[in-house]
Design an enzyme around this catalytic site. Structure first.
Site, PDB file in Angstrom:
ATOM      1  N   PHE A   1     -30.709  11.132   3.086  1.00 11.44           N
ATOM      2  CA  PHE A   1     -30.763   9.694   3.324  1.00 11.44           C
ATOM      3  C   PHE A   1     -32.233   9.145   3.537  1.00 11.44           C
ATOM      4  O   PHE A   1     -32.533   8.281   4.586  1.00 11.44           O
ATOM      5  CB  PHE A   1     -30.091   9.483   4.987  1.00 11.44           C
ATOM      6  CG  PHE A   1     -28.528   9.324   4.900  1.00 11.44           C
ATOM      7  CD1 PHE A   1     -27.702  10.449   4.070  1.00 11.44           C
ATOM      8  CD2 PHE A   1     -28.021   8.136   4.877  1.00 11.44           C
ATOM      9  CE1 PHE A   1     -26.610  10.038   3.948  1.00 11.44           C
ATOM     10  CE2 PHE A   1     -26.740   8.006   4.581  1.00 11.44           C
ATOM     11  CZ  PHE A   1     -26.120   8.894   4.079  1.00 11.44           C
ATOM     12  N   LEU A   2     -33.045   9.585   2.525  1.00 19.89           N
ATOM     13  CA  LEU A   2     -34.301   9.059   2.258  1.00 19.89           C
ATOM     14  C   LEU A   2     -34.445   8.661   1.183  1.00 19.89           C
ATOM     15  O   LEU A   2     -35.737   8.489   0.545  1.00 19.89           O
ATOM     16  CB  LEU A   2     -35.338  10.090   2.775  1.00 19.89           C
ATOM     17  CG  LEU A   2     -35.324  10.762   4.205  1.00 19.89           C
ATOM     18  CD1 LEU A   2     -36.426  11.894   4.338  1.00 19.89           C
ATOM     19  CD2 LEU A   2     -35.891   9.570   5.160  1.00 19.89           C
TER      20      LEU A   2
ATOM     21  N   CYS B   1     -19.036   0.629   6.892  1.00 22.56           N
ATOM     22  CA  CYS B   1     -19.133   1.403   8.001  1.00 22.56           C
ATOM     23  C   CYS B   1     -20.648   0.981   8.935  1.00 22.56           C
ATOM     24  O   CYS B   1     -20.759   0.623  10.012  1.00 22.56           O
ATOM     25  CB  CYS B   1     -19.086   2.781   7.925  1.00 22.56           C
ATOM     26  SG  CYS B   1     -17.565   3.036   7.137  1.00 22.56           S
TER      27      CYS B   1
ATOM     28  N   LYS C   1       0.788  -1.323  -0.039  1.00 25.26           N
ATOM     29  CA  LYS C   1      -0.123  -0.077   0.068  1.00 25.26           C
ATOM     30  C   LYS C   1       0.956   1.283  -0.180  1.00 25.26           C
ATOM     31  O   LYS C   1       0.598   2.367  -0.736  1.00 25.26           O
ATOM     32  CB  LYS C   1      -0.817  -0.019   1.404  1.00 25.26           C
ATOM     33  CG  LYS C   1      -2.230   0.931   1.327  1.00 25.26           C
ATOM     34  CD  LYS C   1      -2.809   1.089   2.327  1.00 25.26           C
ATOM     35  CE  LYS C   1      -3.944   0.006   2.437  1.00 25.26           C
ATOM     36  NZ  LYS C   1      -4.972   0.152   3.763  1.00 25.26           N
TER      37      LYS C   1
ATOM     38  N   THR D   1     -12.967   4.244  14.661  1.00 24.05           N
ATOM     39  CA  THR D   1     -14.403   4.176  15.184  1.00 24.05           C
ATOM     40  C   THR D   1     -13.833   3.166  16.333  1.00 24.05           C
ATOM     41  O   THR D   1     -13.773   1.960  16.010  1.00 24.05           O
ATOM     42  CB  THR D   1     -15.347   3.612  14.190  1.00 24.05           C
ATOM     43  OG1 THR D   1     -15.419   4.728  13.316  1.00 24.05           O
ATOM     44  CG2 THR D   1     -16.644   3.360  15.019  1.00 24.05           C
TER      45      THR D   1
ATOM     46  N   LYS E   1     -20.876  -2.817  10.261  1.00 26.54           N
ATOM     47  CA  LYS E   1     -20.096  -3.076  11.330  1.00 26.54           C
ATOM     48  C   LYS E   1     -20.382  -2.271  12.540  1.00 26.54           C
ATOM     49  O   LYS E   1     -20.479  -2.757  13.618  1.00 26.54           O
ATOM     50  CB  LYS E   1     -18.618  -2.695  10.916  1.00 26.54           C
ATOM     51  CG  LYS E   1     -17.788  -2.214  11.785  1.00 26.54           C
ATOM     52  CD  LYS E   1     -16.384  -1.826  11.128  1.00 26.54           C
ATOM     53  CE  LYS E   1     -16.042  -0.352  11.012  1.00 26.54           C
ATOM     54  NZ  LYS E   1     -15.769   0.274  11.839  1.00 26.54           N
TER      55      LYS E   1
ATOM     56  N   ASN F   1     -24.083   7.029  12.962  1.00 29.19           N
ATOM     57  CA  ASN F   1     -24.315   5.996  11.742  1.00 29.19           C
ATOM     58  C   ASN F   1     -25.592   5.135  11.962  1.00 29.19           C
ATOM     59  O   ASN F   1     -26.225   4.932  11.084  1.00 29.19           O
ATOM     60  CB  ASN F   1     -22.989   4.957  11.739  1.00 29.19           C
ATOM     61  CG  ASN F   1     -21.998   5.593  10.975  1.00 29.19           C
ATOM     62  OD1 ASN F   1     -22.064   6.442  10.115  1.00 29.19           O
ATOM     63  ND2 ASN F   1     -20.798   4.949  10.896  1.00 29.19           N
TER      64      ASN F   1
ATOM     65  N   GLU G   1     -14.710  10.415  12.810  1.00 28.45           N
ATOM     66  CA  GLU G   1     -14.642  10.873  11.460  1.00 28.45           C
ATOM     67  C   GLU G   1     -16.084  10.604  11.061  1.00 28.45           C
ATOM     68  O   GLU G   1     -16.410   9.634  11.279  1.00 28.45           O
ATOM     69  CB  GLU G   1     -13.616  10.225  10.616  1.00 28.45           C
ATOM     70  CG  GLU G   1     -13.220   8.927  10.455  1.00 28.45           C
ATOM     71  CD  GLU G   1     -14.511   8.428   9.484  1.00 28.45           C
ATOM     72  OE1 GLU G   1     -15.091   8.925   8.533  1.00 28.45           O
ATOM     73  OE2 GLU G   1     -14.694   7.256   9.806  1.00 28.45           O
TER      74      GLU G   1
ATOM     75  N   GLU H   1     -17.323   7.447   1.712  1.00 26.25           N
ATOM     76  CA  GLU H   1     -16.632   7.181   0.639  1.00 26.25           C
ATOM     77  C   GLU H   1     -17.052   7.747  -0.665  1.00 26.25           C
ATOM     78  O   GLU H   1     -18.388   7.912  -0.517  1.00 26.25           O
ATOM     79  CB  GLU H   1     -16.795   5.548   0.457  1.00 26.25           C
ATOM     80  CG  GLU H   1     -15.843   4.692   1.549  1.00 26.25           C
ATOM     81  CD  GLU H   1     -15.816   3.197   1.410  1.00 26.25           C
ATOM     82  OE1 GLU H   1     -16.066   2.989   0.430  1.00 26.25           O
ATOM     83  OE2 GLU H   1     -15.512   2.413   2.497  1.00 26.25           O
TER      84      GLU H   1
HETATM   85  C1  UGA Z   1     -21.016   6.479   6.275  1.00 27.53           C
HETATM   86  C2  UGA Z   1     -21.628   7.616   6.822  1.00 27.53           C
HETATM   87  O1  UGA Z   1     -22.443   8.211   5.972  1.00 27.53           O
HETATM   88  C3  UGA Z   1     -20.114   8.512   7.082  1.00 27.53           C
HETATM   89  O2  UGA Z   1     -20.601   9.706   7.738  1.00 27.53           O
HETATM   90  C4  UGA Z   1     -19.341   7.798   8.175  1.00 27.53           C
HETATM   91  O3  UGA Z   1     -18.149   8.607   8.377  1.00 27.53           O
HETATM   92  C5  UGA Z   1     -18.713   6.622   7.411  1.00 27.53           C
HETATM   93  O4  UGA Z   1     -20.158   5.820   7.206  1.00 27.53           O
HETATM   94  C6  UGA Z   1     -17.964   5.673   8.500  1.00 27.53           C
HETATM   95  O5  UGA Z   1     -18.402   5.438   9.300  1.00 27.53           O
HETATM   96  O6  UGA Z   1     -16.738   5.740   8.196  1.00 27.53           O
HETATM   97  P1  UGA Z   1     -20.311   5.614   3.938  1.00 27.53           P
HETATM   98  O7  UGA Z   1     -20.134   4.100   4.302  1.00 27.53           O
HETATM   99  O8  UGA Z   1     -19.130   5.821   3.081  1.00 27.53           O
HETATM  100  O9  UGA Z   1     -20.498   6.490   4.795  1.00 27.53           O
HETATM  101  O10 UGA Z   1     -21.685   5.693   2.932  1.00 27.53           O
HETATM  102  P2  UGA Z   1     -22.926   6.345   3.134  1.00 27.53           P
HETATM  103  O11 UGA Z   1     -22.929   7.477   1.906  1.00 27.53           O
HETATM  104  O12 UGA Z   1     -23.506   6.874   4.117  1.00 27.53           O
HETATM  105  O13 UGA Z   1     -24.116   5.308   2.440  1.00 27.53           O
HETATM  106  C7  UGA Z   1     -24.059   4.060   3.261  1.00 27.53           C
HETATM  107  C8  UGA Z   1     -25.215   2.985   2.406  1.00 27.53           C
HETATM  108  O14 UGA Z   1     -26.391   3.588   2.681  1.00 27.53           O
HETATM  109  C9  UGA Z   1     -24.784   3.029   1.010  1.00 27.53           C
HETATM  110  O15 UGA Z   1     -25.035   1.677   0.506  1.00 27.53           O
HETATM  111  C10 UGA Z   1     -25.917   3.984   0.615  1.00 27.53           C
HETATM  112  O16 UGA Z   1     -26.241   3.252  -0.796  1.00 27.53           O
HETATM  113  C11 UGA Z   1     -26.925   3.506   1.082  1.00 27.53           C
HETATM  114  N1  UGA Z   1     -28.000   4.698   1.317  1.00 27.53           N
HETATM  115  C12 UGA Z   1     -27.561   5.812   1.716  1.00 27.53           C
HETATM  116  C13 UGA Z   1     -29.377   4.558   0.630  1.00 27.53           C
HETATM  117  O17 UGA Z   1     -29.672   3.333   0.367  1.00 27.53           O
HETATM  118  N2  UGA Z   1     -30.178   5.649   0.799  1.00 27.53           N
HETATM  119  C14 UGA Z   1     -29.673   6.968   1.215  1.00 27.53           C
HETATM  120  O18 UGA Z   1     -30.462   7.648   1.197  1.00 27.53           O
HETATM  121  C15 UGA Z   1     -28.385   6.943   1.470  1.00 27.53           C
END
Ligand code: UGA
Length: 450
Positions: free
Chosen positions: A262-263, A273, A38, A127, A276, A220, A159, A163
């Site tokens: 997130f809706l 994330c 890496k 975390t 887990k 989360n 944080e 992603e």
């Molecule tokens: C998530 C959190 O959003 C971050 O704030 C946090 O820092 C991160 O985890 C972490 O703990 O490190 P991430 O896993 O990158 O971030 O992805 P999200 O954008 O949150 O999406 C998570 C999942 O929810 C994805 O599969 C996405 O497709 C789904 N999702 C999200 C939906 O199905 N609908 C939505 O309206 C939003």
């Protein structure tokens, strides 16, 4: 403002983005990771994962000589003022957080601290379950004979980066949470962030170590709960002719107390994330004998959601044995090549179990998909070749390039013009009549077709 020099332990999404963010804003940063391969990638200016915008910033940081990489963790501590720990805390079989990498990092940092006479700040950004940071302070005291709060400092600084948006979220966060062992530690970290963000510094919340740890998990869990909630409503909408979850989400999202984020209903949440962290929260609840029914329901809804795609395919095609099913989208969400806990994996496994023939395409995640499925499925070069001669197509990730496709063009070379829109990429009102279009959260739109 004085800019402390910084070492970062663990160069995954969180660590590398932070390292690059700090380095491009003039901090001297040393990155360390146990994975030598890496480090070699990063030293060549190539992030070892896909993250929009990160490659360019990494190259800038390296060429300006603000980012150095090392295989020597002790030197990294000795030569810097502040050490961020951004190692992974994956899931143990019982759902608890595996702290092996964190403990190893603390041991190395302890060895570095022994060689230092000056005060040093350790910032846990991984975390970790409530209580871990205080335990880390005690461990460092044990390793070094020094006293936390006097000879060195410690903060817990969760944080919130997503992603696919990691650079943006690191450089322009909504807020910064600082859990502090003592005031001096909190002051140094607050000043560091104020130097990073300048006049546009986001609000900073100073709190205890335990609150900071909990804020991360609760954050989360709440976001995942919002998604599971709208998916629950989506399931209801599908049974009500004329209903559409997209409109319902828009309507409730206009209430400021709920908010529009997130809706987005779909096939469920995945990634490294939410799954887990929610399990770790449940584990904590069990340990403390506190029931967390909303977290339980959030997970339960999410476990069933991806399989709806397979049920819909079965409803429309009958027995899936020998049927050719195209999957568009493999990454757990758009903007990343990450397939950890992606809903596409559950869907493909179930399709294979039912005897279907699966062909898949994703704009970024093909290499990861090959590692997961090997020769069990077929891989396509693009969306159109993926659906060629297919009996149906399931859209499992809402990539922009899929949104731009015309449903008419998509079905042109399919055996059956059947689209299962698991991520609501198409507007149902514009689908030509000869296409059988079913979508998550969409009740039948005609009276004769309940
Ligand atoms: C998530 C959190 O959003 C971050 O704030 C946090 O820092 C991160 O985890 C972490 O703990 O490190 P991430 O896993 O990158 O971030 O992805 P999200 O954008 O949150 O999406 C998570 C999942 O929810 C994805 O599969 C996405 O497709 C789904 N999702 C999200 C939906 O199905 N609908 C939505 O309206 C939003």
């Amino acid at each position: 403002m004085h800019k402390p020099s910084i070492s970062i332990f663990g160069l995954g999404y969180v660590g590398l983005t932070l390292a690059v963010g700090l380095a491009t804003r003039g901090f001297k940063v040393t990155g360390y990771d146990i994975d030598k391969e890496k480090l070699e990638y990063i030293a060549r200016g190539e992030p070892p994962f896909y993250e929009p915008g990160l490659g360019e910033l990494l190259q800038k940081a390296l060429s300006e000589k603000n980012l150095a990489l090392t295989t020597d963790p002790i030197k990294a501590v000795v030569e810097t003022d502040v050490t961020f720990i951004t190692v992974g805390t994956p899931e143990n079989p019982d759902g608890s957080a595996d702290l092996t990498y964190l403990l190893k990092a603390l041991e190395d940092i302890g060895r570095g601290l022994l060689l230092k006479s000056s005060w040093h700040l350790i910032v846990i950004r991984s975390t970790v379950p409530p209580g871990t940071s205080r335990r880390a302070a005690k461990l460092l005291e044990k390793y070094t004979g020094k006293v936390c709060g006097r000879d060195f400092g410690l903060c817990m600084n969760p944080e919130f980066l997503r992603e696919g948006n990691a650079v943006e979220d690191t450089l322009y966060p909504d807020r910064i949470v600082i859990g502090e062992y003592d005031k001096r530690s909190g002051d140094v970290l607050e000043n560091l962030y104020r130097a990073l963000h300048g006049e546009n510094s986001p609000p900073i919340l100073r709190t205890s170590l335990e609150n900071a740890e909990l804020i991360k998990y609760a954050n989360n869990a709440f976001l995942a709960m919002k998604v599971s909630f709208i998916n629950m409503i989506a399931n209801l909408c599908e049974k009500i002719p004329g209903a559409d979850v997209e409109e319902v989400a828009k309507g409730i999202g206009m209430d400021k107390r709920i908010g529009p984020y997130f809706l987005r209903a779909g096939l469920g949440w995945g990634g490294s994330c939410f799954p887990k962290d929610l399990k770790a929260l449940l584990h904590l609840g069990r340990q403390l004998e506190v029931r967390l029914p909303l977290v339980e329901a959030t997970i339960e809804i999410n476990e069933r959601q991806p399989l709806k795609a397979v049920e819909l395919a079965e409803k429309l095609l009958g027995d899936l044995r020998g049927k050719r099913v195209a999957i568009l989208g493999l990454a757990f969400k758009p903007g990343t090549d990450d397939m950890r806990n992606a809903v596409s994996i559950k869907i493909i496994d179930k399709l294979l179990e039912r005897g279907a023939y699966v062909v898949a395409y994703d704009p970024k995640a093909m290499n990861n998909a090959r590692r997961i499925f090997g020769n069990k499925i077929e891989y396509a070069e693009n969306a159109i070749s993926c659906v060629m001669s297919a009996d149906c197509v399931i859209i499992a990730t809402e990539w922009e390039e899929f949104k731009k496709l015309e449903p008419r063009d998509l079905v042109r070379h399919m055996r059956n013009p059947i689209i299962i829109d698991g991520r609501r990429v198409f507007n149902p009102k514009t689908i030509p009549e000869n296409i059988k279009y079913v979508a998550i959260g969409l009740g039948s739109q005609t009276e004769e077709d309940p």
